[in-house]
Every structure is written in C-alpha cells, then in structure tokens.
Design a protein around this motif. Structure first.
Motif, PDB file in Angstrom:
ATOM      1  N   PRO A  79       0.711  -1.254   0.482  1.00 25.54           N
ATOM      2  CA  PRO A  79      -0.036  -0.262  -0.407  1.00 25.54           C
ATOM      3  C   PRO A  79       1.103   1.479   0.024  1.00 25.54           C
ATOM      4  O   PRO A  79       0.353   2.043   0.094  1.00 25.54           O
ATOM      5  N   GLY A  80       2.085   0.747   0.218  1.00 28.71           N
ATOM      6  CA  GLY A  80       2.721   2.903   0.053  1.00 28.71           C
ATOM      7  C   GLY A  80       3.197   3.032   0.612  1.00 28.71           C
ATOM      8  O   GLY A  80       3.354   4.119   0.860  1.00 28.71           O
ATOM      9  N   VAL A  81       3.205   2.089   2.286  1.00 29.86           N
ATOM     10  CA  VAL A  81       3.427   2.452   3.865  1.00 29.86           C
ATOM     11  C   VAL A  81       5.619   2.720   3.940  1.00 29.86           C
ATOM     12  O   VAL A  81       5.708   2.156   3.588  1.00 29.86           O
ATOM     13  N   ARG A  82       5.890   4.478   3.846  1.00 29.23           N
ATOM     14  CA  ARG A  82       7.493   3.941   4.182  1.00 29.23           C
ATOM     15  C   ARG A  82       7.169   3.525   5.310  1.00 29.23           C
ATOM     16  O   ARG A  82       7.383   5.209   6.590  1.00 29.23           O
ATOM     17  N   GLY A  83       7.363   3.231   6.421  1.00 26.20           N
ATOM     18  CA  GLY A  83       7.222   3.478   7.549  1.00 26.20           C
ATOM     19  C   GLY A  83       8.481   2.241   8.200  1.00 26.20           C
ATOM     20  O   GLY A  83       9.246   2.749   9.200  1.00 26.20           O
ATOM     21  N   GLY A  84      10.154   2.488   7.727  1.00 23.36           N
ATOM     22  CA  GLY A  84      11.304   1.894   7.591  1.00 23.36           C
ATOM     23  C   GLY A  84      11.251   0.402   8.028  1.00 23.36           C
ATOM     24  O   GLY A  84      10.220   0.019   7.648  1.00 23.36           O
ATOM     25  N   PRO A  85      12.367   0.424   8.486  1.00 25.16           N
ATOM     26  CA  PRO A  85      12.059  -1.085   9.000  1.00 25.16           C
ATOM     27  C   PRO A  85      11.645  -1.596   9.573  1.00 25.16           C
ATOM     28  O   PRO A  85      10.749  -2.786  10.035  1.00 25.16           O
ATOM     29  N   ARG A  86      11.711  -0.387  10.711  1.00 24.65           N
ATOM     30  CA  ARG A  86      10.343  -1.480  12.242  1.00 24.65           C
ATOM     31  C   ARG A  86       9.580  -1.661  11.478  1.00 24.65           C
ATOM     32  O   ARG A  86       9.186  -2.962  12.119  1.00 24.65           O
ATOM     33  N   LEU A  87       8.542  -0.847  10.995  1.00 25.85           N
ATOM     34  CA  LEU A  87       7.234  -0.986  10.543  1.00 25.85           C
ATOM     35  C   LEU A  87       7.564  -2.698   9.753  1.00 25.85           C
ATOM     36  O   LEU A  87       6.434  -3.443   9.140  1.00 25.85           O
ATOM     37  N   GLY A  88       8.623  -2.752   8.203  1.00 22.45           N
ATOM     38  CA  GLY A  88       8.327  -3.665   7.500  1.00 22.45           C
ATOM     39  C   GLY A  88       8.846  -4.635   8.520  1.00 22.45           C
ATOM     40  O   GLY A  88       7.908  -6.290   7.961  1.00 22.45           O
ATOM     41  N   TYR A  89       9.559  -4.357   9.907  1.00 17.45           N
ATOM     42  CA  TYR A  89       9.254  -6.231  10.336  1.00 17.45           C
ATOM     43  C   TYR A  89       8.951  -6.527  10.693  1.00 17.45           C
ATOM     44  O   TYR A  89       8.100  -7.620  11.351  1.00 17.45           O
ATOM     45  N   LEU A  90       7.261  -5.542  11.175  1.00 15.75           N
ATOM     46  CA  LEU A  90       6.345  -5.808  12.090  1.00 15.75           C
ATOM     47  C   LEU A  90       5.417  -6.747  10.803  1.00 15.75           C
ATOM     48  O   LEU A  90       4.689  -7.536  11.615  1.00 15.75           O
ATOM     49  N   ALA A  91       5.577  -5.798   9.973  1.00 15.36           N
ATOM     50  CA  ALA A  91       4.447  -6.379   9.384  1.00 15.36           C
ATOM     51  C   ALA A  91       4.794  -8.075   8.380  1.00 15.36           C
ATOM     52  O   ALA A  91       3.255  -8.508   8.716  1.00 15.36           O
ATOM     53  N   ALA A  92       5.647  -7.966   8.508  1.00 14.63           N
ATOM     54  CA  ALA A  92       6.199  -9.849   8.579  1.00 14.63           C
ATOM     55  C   ALA A  92       6.450 -10.027   9.490  1.00 14.63           C
ATOM     56  O   ALA A  92       6.025 -11.698   9.937  1.00 14.63           O
ATOM     57  N   HIS A  93       5.981 -10.400  10.796  1.00 15.87           N
ATOM     58  CA  HIS A  93       5.558 -10.614  11.934  1.00 15.87           C
ATOM     59  C   HIS A  93       4.686 -10.897  12.028  1.00 15.87           C
ATOM     60  O   HIS A  93       4.052 -12.312  12.420  1.00 15.87           O
ATOM     61  N   HIS A  94       2.857 -10.353  11.544  1.00 17.01           N
ATOM     62  CA  HIS A  94       1.978 -10.522  11.315  1.00 17.01           C
ATOM     63  C   HIS A  94       2.231 -11.541  10.698  1.00 17.01           C
ATOM     64  O   HIS A  94       0.935 -12.475  10.522  1.00 17.01           O
ATOM     65  N   LEU A  95       2.819 -11.327   8.986  1.00 16.29           N
ATOM     66  CA  LEU A  95       2.609 -12.644   8.266  1.00 16.29           C
ATOM     67  C   LEU A  95       2.966 -13.613   8.584  1.00 16.29           C
ATOM     68  O   LEU A  95       2.397 -13.943   7.881  1.00 16.29           O
TER      69      LEU A  95
END
Length: 998
Positions: free
Chosen positions: A236-252
């Motif tokens: 969705p084009g969210v530029r949340g940086g590494p922290r949000l990227g790792y959090l999204a992966a955690h939920h996936l």
C-alpha cells in the motif's frame, strides 16, 4: 582412451554423489557449505548440459496471479484492492515506479476468459495450474459477507480445470489486500490482520477445498512487508521504515501459521490437501572465497529467505544473524508462538526469478557480495539449511522486453537454464524437488514494471478487445519438454566411436611462426683470441678471417625448437601464414627480404625432413595495416585494384621461391567479412581467382600442389528453433558471413541471391546506399571453381533472432538480434563451446557446395590455465573432433583434415597447446590429449575395425634427386666400394713385395 571423457559423462551424477556426498540432515548454518562445495565440482563436466529426465510423476505447471491477469476490477461486485488504489493514485510516490498506464484494471482479462486460459493449459499439457484468489473479489470489504459472483467465478475455473485434468495450486493471497482492510486497520501493520486472514481462508477452504490439493497461504511475504510497509515502493505504499517492515512480516508469519493450523485441524482430515507458503529468494555469491565473505552471503540469505523460512521450517524463531544485528527493530516471538509457527508447512514452496532477483532486493541486504541467478545452488542451500524438505518450485522464469511478441528466445534460454539447474539439483545433488511452475501462463501486468516487460508463455495484445492468447516459441519449447519429462539423451547428443580415413591431415595452426633469423655463433668467420690474463674475454683479431662455410637450415635455433615441439605433438601438418608486409616491404619486387625468404624456405624444408606437411597462407589480415605492405595499405588497401595485381606478383614470387617445399597453399586465410567493404571483397575475390589460376597454369604441373582459400565459418543457429522468422535470419547471416566469399568461388560464380535481395530491400526502404558490385560473365566463370578444397576456420556458434530484445546486441543493418544460450559452456572470453555447431556447418557446406574435400583449418578456444588447468580446451578438442567424426562417418562429409588453433601461447596467448613462460615452452594437458587422438586416428572402440594405412613419407626437394635415381646410386656405390677394395689390395701387396725384396 581419448573417448573416455565423453563416454563417461552419464556416470557423472553417480560420481558427484560419491565424491561429495548427498547433503546430510539440514540445520541452520549448514547451508554455508554450499559455496565451497560448488567451488570443488569438476570443471567443465559439471557445467555441461545434462541429458536426462526428471523423476516419474514430476509435476509440470504454469502460474498466474489474480491482479496481474484477471482484470474486471469493477465487475461482479469486486471490491478495491491496495493495488487498485495504488495504480489509480494521481501521482506516483517518490521512489516508486509507476505501475503502468492502466494498472491491472483490464490486464489480460482472465476474469472474462476462463475457457481461453484453460485451453492454453490444455495445449501445454501441464499437470497443474497455480493461480491466486482475489481476496477483494470474494470479500469486497475484506470481511463477510461473501460475494456470490466471486465464488461462482472460481468455481467455474476449478470445474473447467477438472474437466481437462489440470490440478489447481491455489494461493490465498498474492499481494492484493482489500483496500478496506488497509483503510480500517492499517493493513499488515495491524495485529488484527492474522485473524481476518484466518476468516478469509476458512471461506476458501469451505467452498473450494474439495477440489484443491495444494494450497499456498501467501506469496513472497518479504516483498509485501519490506516494500509495502518499509520502503513504500509497492502497495500500500507505506514508508514506515525497517521497524514497520519487520512488524508487518511478524504479522504475516502469524497469519500464515493460523491458516495452516486451521486447515490441519479442521479441513485436512476430509480434504486431504497440503498447505505451504510461497517464499521467494535471490542467490548470492562471495566476491572472493573467504570465510568472512561466505558468512556475509549466509547472512544475506538469512535476511531475505531465512526471515520467513527458519521460523516455519526449523524452530519458530528468526535467524540468529537477524536477531544479533537488528536488536530492538525485530519483534520477538513468545515460546508458545514459536511452537505454534514451527512446522507450519507441508512442503517448501519456492519462488525464484525476476520478481525479486535484481529487482526488489535492497542493496544493503547483499552485504557487499554479488547477486547471482543460480537456482541449483539455492536449492542445495535450502536442502542443507532446512532439513531436506520436499521442494515445489511454484514460480520461476525470467522476462523479455514488452515489445517482444512471439519469438521470445531470451525467455526460452533462461527457462532452459533454470529447468536444467533443477534437474542437476535432483540428479547430481540429491535435492528432493517434486514440481516446477513456469511464470507465467500468459502476459500480464508485471507489478512495479507495468507492461514494460513480459513473462507469459502466451502473448496477449493488451490493446486488443478480445485479448486472444497467441502461443510464443516458449510454448512449443515447454510443451515438448513436458512431453519428454526433461531432456532425454538423443543419439545426436552422444559421442561415437570410430576413426578417420588413412591420410587424414592432423594439424596445428600458428598464424605467424616465430621468426628469428639470428645466425648461430659458429657462423662468424672472424678469429678471436682469449685474453686469459687480464680481461678474461674474447678479443677479435682485426683483418684475420677463416673461410666461410655454407649456411644450413639447422643453424636457425628457433626453427629447431619449433620443429621439435611439432614432432612431440605428432601432427602431420603445420599451418602458418607468410608476412607479405615483411617479404616485400614496398609491395613489389624492387625490395625483397631475402633473409626472411630463406628462413621460410628452411622452415618448410625442415618440416618436410621430419615428415610434416607445411600448409602455407600467402596472406592473413591482422589489425595493423591488414598485414599489407604499407604502400598498399596507405592507398586504399583492397579497395584499390592495384592491390590485386600486387598480390598476384607477390604470389608468383612465393610460388617460385617456396613452391618446391610447399604443396599445400592458402591464398587468403580468414579474410574478415566484418571489416570488409563490398568493393574490397570484390577485389579480394578477383585476387584469389587470379592467384589460383596462376598456380594452376604455371606451377601445378611441376610442383604438384593444391591451393584454395580459407574462410572463417562460425555456425549460426536460429534462436527459436520453431520460428520461421528466426530461421530466415539465420540463413541470411550465413550468406553474409560465409556465402559472400564462398558462393562466387564454390557456387555459381556470383554473390548469394539472399545478399542482393536484402541489400535491395534496405536500400529502397531505409534509404541506405550499400552497393554490391557485379561481376561480368567472364569474371564469374573465372572465379567459379577456383579451388581445390574447402578450407574453413570454425570456433563457435551464434544464436540469432528476429525480435529486437537488447539494443546493444542488435544489428540494425541486418535486422538481427544476437542471443546467448546461458546453458552453453563459455570460455573466459565468453566464446560459446558448441561442438554440434561444427557438424551442422560441415553438413551445410556439403549440402550447398557438393561433395568437395573439406579441411577444418583452425578450431580452438581460449582458456585460463591458472584456474582450470586447461580442462576446458581438453573438453573442447575432444568434443569438436568427435562431432567432426560424426560428420565424416554418419553424414558422409568429405572431411580430409582437422587443425587445432593454436600452437603456443607466445604467438596466441591463452589459445596455445604449449604454454610459454620464462622463455620456456611446456606442453599443456590439451596437447597430450590431442596427441592421443592423433595416435588413435580418432576414437576407436572395441568394435572399430582395424585400419591398416601405408606409412606416408613427405618428400623433400633435396631428397627427390636421390630417391628417383636409386639404381644409379647403387651402381655408383658399388664402383666406389670396388675402388676402395682395389686400392687396399694394391697397397697390401705392394708392401709385401717390398718386404720380400729386402
């Protein structure tokens, strides 16, 4: 035996497994052994094409994704996905490539063409079809209620697949999250999403599970997490940086585990299917083979593939390298969560190819190492790292340009490479791969690349209304591969046993022999005094000379050395070129280099003395002045008709000076058509014909030699073997590269009609002005037939196509695209090793010009002996000579000789059979191997009949007088012996008489 290398090739898989072993039970970190293992594999055998089949029951399929192909974004009650919203943004976010002019709104229109797509699958003959369900089509708002039209669409697709016997492999989520969930919860950044994904999966299992045996929860979570929520490059084009990227992966990961347990607990008992997750990866290789670099490569794979694979396949937790490097950025799992995630895959579903590799992999995740596309090594790494799982390749291929239509040669050869590497992983490395999926079935919207590239087997015209599927060449390739279940051995792929005929010319080439006219020291007629008291040196005595003796050829040390090396090789012929620019520096007979001429005379006579036939070229073009005398090079070279007469005069001089020693002449050796103008080529042909007729009329009767021209003739193969257009291109290139000079001499006396027609076409259409001269009828008759044999130099094979794919390798003049088959073996200089190309060339010459004597006048490859110890050249010589034998024995080609290029590294660096280091020549293994083939006269086997050849002795002119007057010599010898005996008796009895008198 000489044939053992090729004949033993089928045993290679067994030998590899015996030497290197099957991978043991995997564990985290064991994959690090992959790089050192593959560095030890036997070269070049391990890199050769493997002619074998896949295991019985191997799954062959094709795939697609909903957003890429379905279209119908507003049809049947479908809700918007994050990709729909992303494609319709008024401005592209910084750092993200625009997805295309219309995104996936219509794409390939698969939503309205279910029967069309399934017919394509039926035509291919695949066993399975991987496709994804559109979450927003089934649940427009991301949650209940379900959309009846969406359910009906997928039921219709599954029913049609069952009717044609194609098994579905279904992905629940392929990047197209419902936009409603992104708006309401923040998408995968929210801990709510795993439960919502669970509910969506339950709907799918309940409605479709009875017809689906293989489920994939999601595709490539790395891209979703990192580029969807970290960098913002993708929806969705969210530029949340590494922290949000790792959090999204955690939920996936949590979402995947929930769905696996849902199926395992509630649906597996009745439906009997399997569930996994499609994980994508790149491959990485160390810049240098050091322990530190290998650790960095291991870390790179941990950060991309291991991020998701280790929790699922090993212990429920992230790789240690990630935990130690990312500290608080990486979320943690509780012990309960670890146990819940661990083991939530029934097989390892791997995606490998253009989506991630060299595209969406962040540079910092390479850890300063080199990205590669070795699928085989990745498969071995997965096998070693994750407990030898069953591996299902659920996405693999490369891409071609968006302008490429039907002849997708580049795509075919990448496909061939990846499938070959999969086969080697199974047969050589013991990896358990049970299925392969080409991506994709049809052209579609290619994510961040939009419509600038194509990855489909079937071509789709996106501008058309009906969106018909048109099969590309890759369809035929893949179809035949499925039919054969791989690449089964064919008779033409196998080496043969047999020998060449008596009198076969075994030769070696040295373009220009080492010329050193320095006389030996003992030829100096001066008198010297040795000053033993003071200087301890020789002092020349002025005015005092000894009588000079006649020069002898053995006085040249350089000749003695070269002859001894040739004797060691046991060749019967030696091919070299004269230097016109040195023999006649002014281009005419006003200045003759008699010293050099004498050297050539000596070299030829010494060759004859040891029974080696000299094969001498009058002229061979070189970079500097084309190896023409400066006066000729300055004034137009071959563009000037005076060069023709100068060449005839030079040839007459050579025939007169060297003809008693040379019986095998080449007028011109490898004239480069790439650097010739049409006028220069015209004059060159006239010069050759005049020299041939000169020899035929004035020298042949007395010297009894033969003469022809030697042409460079690399084979040209259509890149798409099923394409008429590519075949036409290949035929055109052969005529321009070989036929240009060959057709006037060996054919009808004029240029190929293909050349004239093509030049007429481009001159009229593209306003070029390329003029191909005309021969008069008398000139045609004069040139036609000016040969005694067909001599050719062959080094490699080139693939050509009609579709423009790569501007750097596209020839606009001939409208030809050069293509590379990346499964071919290549030399350090990137020359392709294609032995069968020689056989095809020889058959082409025979078919075109009749049953004329043919000599392969040069054939060789460069090699870096410091790395591979000459093994590539050993293989090259072995394989090319075996293909030459096939041409002779199976195709009845009148092949009379074969010459290796080149003699030594001093005159042809990296090509020689002898290395040259510190003024010393050393035989390479390739020289010894070639000598063995010569000794055997080919590749004799147990059933090869013995060939008894009379020993041939090459006569030298000095010996001819004596050999033809044997009776006279015997009589003179008798008289001489009688005279000696008479003198002896007269002396003896005279002395006895004197003693008696005393």
């Amino acid at each position: 035996p000489a044939g053992s290398m090729a004949l033993a090739a089928p045993l290679l898989p067994v030998l590899l497994l015996l030497l290197l072993g099957r991978p043991g039970r995997g564990a985290p970190g064991q994959g690090a052994e992959t790089w050192s293992r593959f560095a030890r594999l036997p070269y070049p055998q391990d890199q050769l094409f493997l002619h074998d089949t896949f295991p019985d029951g191997f799954l062959w399929g094709a795939g697609s994704a909903a957003y890429q192909t379905e279209g119908g974004w507003r049809q049947g009650g479908k809700g918007a996905s994050v990709w729909d919203a992303f494609a319709h943004r008024p401005a592209t976010p910084s750092g993200a490539a625009p997805p295309g002019p219309v995104g996936g709104d219509v794409a390939s229109d698969s939503y309205n063409n279910v029967f069309r797509d399934v017919e394509g699958l039926r035509r291919l003959g695949v066993s399975h079809y991987r496709f994804s369900l559109s979450w927003s089509r089934l649940l427009p708002n991301g949650t209940a209620p379900a959309n009846p039209a969406g359910l009906a669409h997928y039921r219709r697709l599954l029913l049609r697949l069952r009717e044609v016997g194609v098994e579905p492999v279904v992905t629940l989520y392929h990047w197209d999250l419902p936009q409603a969930l992104q708006d309401a919860f923040g998408g995968w950044a929210s801990p709510v999403l795993p439960q919502l994904f669970h509910d969506y999966a339950e709907l799918c299992f309940r409605h479709f599970g009875g017809q689906v045996r293989y489920w994939l929860t999601m595709d490539n979570p790395y891209v979703v997490a990192w580029h969807g929520y970290g960098t913002g490059r993708l929806p969705p084009g969210v530029r949340g940086g590494p922290r949000l990227g790792y959090l999204a992966a955690h939920h996936l990961l949590q979402a995947h585990a929930k769905v696996w347990h849902l199926y395992n607990d509630h649906f597996r008992p009745t439906q009997g299917g399997k569930v996994s997750i499609a994980l994508s990866s790149h491959w990485i290789k160390p810049q240098r083979m050091t322990e530190k670099n290998i650790k960095e490569c291991q870390k790179s794979l941990d950060f991309v593939l291991g991020w998701f694979a280790k929790p699922i396949f090993i212990d429920g937790d992230y790789p240690e390298s990630m935990k130690s490097n990312l500290s608080s950025l990486l979320p943690g799992f509780s012990e309960v969560e670890k146990m819940y995630i661990k083991g939530t895959a029934d097989f390892f579903a791997l995606s490998f190819g253009a989506t991630l590799s060299f595209q969406l992999l962040d540079s910092h995740m390479k850890f300063q190492q080199l990205e590669s596309i070795s699928l085989r090594q990745l498969l071995y790494w997965i096998n070693s790292e994750y407990n030898n799982p069953q591996i299902f390749i659920v996405e693999n291929s490369w891409f071609v340009s968006g302008t490429t239509k039907r002849d997708d040669a580049k795509y075919i050869y990448y496909l061939k490479k990846f499938i070959m590497e999969t086969l080697k992983a199974i047969r050589y490395d013991g990896v358990n791969v049970f299925g392969y999926t080409v991506w994709s079935l049809l052209d579609g919207f290619e994510w961040h690349r939009g419509y600038s590239i194509r990855r489909g087997l079937f071509y789709v015209d996106f501008q058309s209304h009906d969106k018909k599927l048109m099969p590309k060449s890759s369809v035929l390739f893949y179809q035949k591969l499925i039919e054969k279940n791989g690449f089964p051995p064919l008779p033409e792929n196998q080496p043969i046993e047999g020998i060449f005929p008596c009198g076969f010319a075994w030769g070696v080439v040295d373009n220009y022999i080492q010329v050193d006219t320095t006389p030996a020291q003992f030829l100096d007629s001066s008198v010297y005094v040795w000053d033993v008291h003071q200087t301890k040196k020789l002092i020349k005595v002025d005015g005092v000379y000894t009588s000079k003796r006649r020069h002898h050829c053995v006085d040249f040390a350089a000749i003695r050395l070269q002859i001894s090396l040739l004797q060691e090789m046991r060749v019967t012929h030696f091919h070299f070129s004269l230097k016109w620019s040195l023999i006649l520096p002014l281009g005419n007979l006003s200045l003759i280099n008699h010293t050099l001429v004498h050297y050539y005379q000596c070299f030829a006579s010494e060759l004859l003395r040891v029974n080696i036939t000299p094969v001498v070229a009058l002229w061979q073009p070189m970079i500097e002045n084309q190896e023409l005398p400066v006066s000729l090079a300055k004034y137009g070279a071959w563009e000037n008709t005076e060069t023709v007469q100068a060449f005839v005069e030079y040839a007459r001089f050579c025939f007169t000076s060297l003809g008693n020693h040379v019986k095998f002449w080449i007028t011109m050796n490898e004239p480069s058509v790439k650097n010739l103008t049409y006028t220069a080529g015209h004059n060159l042909l006239k010069a050759h014909a005049q020299v041939w007729h000169l020899y035929d009329k004035e020298f042949r009767r007395s010297q009894k030699g033969k003469i022809s021209i030697a042409l460079q003739a690399d084979w040209v193969e259509p890149a798409c073997p099923f394409s008429k257009n590519d075949q036409e291109v290949a035929d055109r290139i052969l005529e321009f590269d070989i036929g240009w000079l060959a057709e006037p001499i060996f054919g009808n006396g004029d240029y190929p009609e293909v050349m004239r027609a093509w030049l007429h076409r481009i001159n009229s259409v593209d306003l070029y002005n390329f003029h191909l001269p005309y021969f008069s009828e008398d000139e045609k008759k004069f040139i036609q037939g000016s040969f005694d044999f067909f001599a050719l130099s062959h080094y490699t094979t080139t693939l050509v196509g009609s579709e423009k794919e790569d501007a750097v390798k596209y020839d606009h003049y001939l409208e030809v695209q050069m293509i590379n088959d990346i499964t071919w073996l290549h030399s350090p200089s990137r020359a392709a090793v294609v032995p069968w190309g020689l056989r095809k060339l020889l058959m082409w010459v025979k078919a075109k010009y009749g049953d004329i004597p043919i000599y392969v006048m040069a054939n060789g490859i460069d090699d870096d002996q410091n790395i591979v110890h000459d093994k590539l050249r050993v293989y090259y010589i072995q394989s090319y000579i075996n293909e030459a034998l096939k041409a002779y024995a199976l195709d009845n080609v009148n092949l009379q000789g074969y010459f290796v290029y080149s003699f030594n590294d001093k005159t042809a660096p990296k090509y020689g059979l002898y290395s040259y280091i510190a003024n010393q020549y050393e035989p390479k293994p390739s020289m010894k191997h070639y000598r063995e083939i010569i000794d055997n006269n080919g590749f004799p086997g147990p059933k090869t009949p013995e060939l008894l050849c009379p020993e041939e002795v090459v006569s030298c002119s000095e010996c001819h007088f004596f050999r033809t007057r044997k009776s006279l010599l015997a009589f003179i010898s008798f008289i001489f012996v009688a005279f000696i005996v008479t003198i002896f008796f007269i002396t003896y009895y005279s002395k006895r008489a004197e003693r008696r008198y005393k």
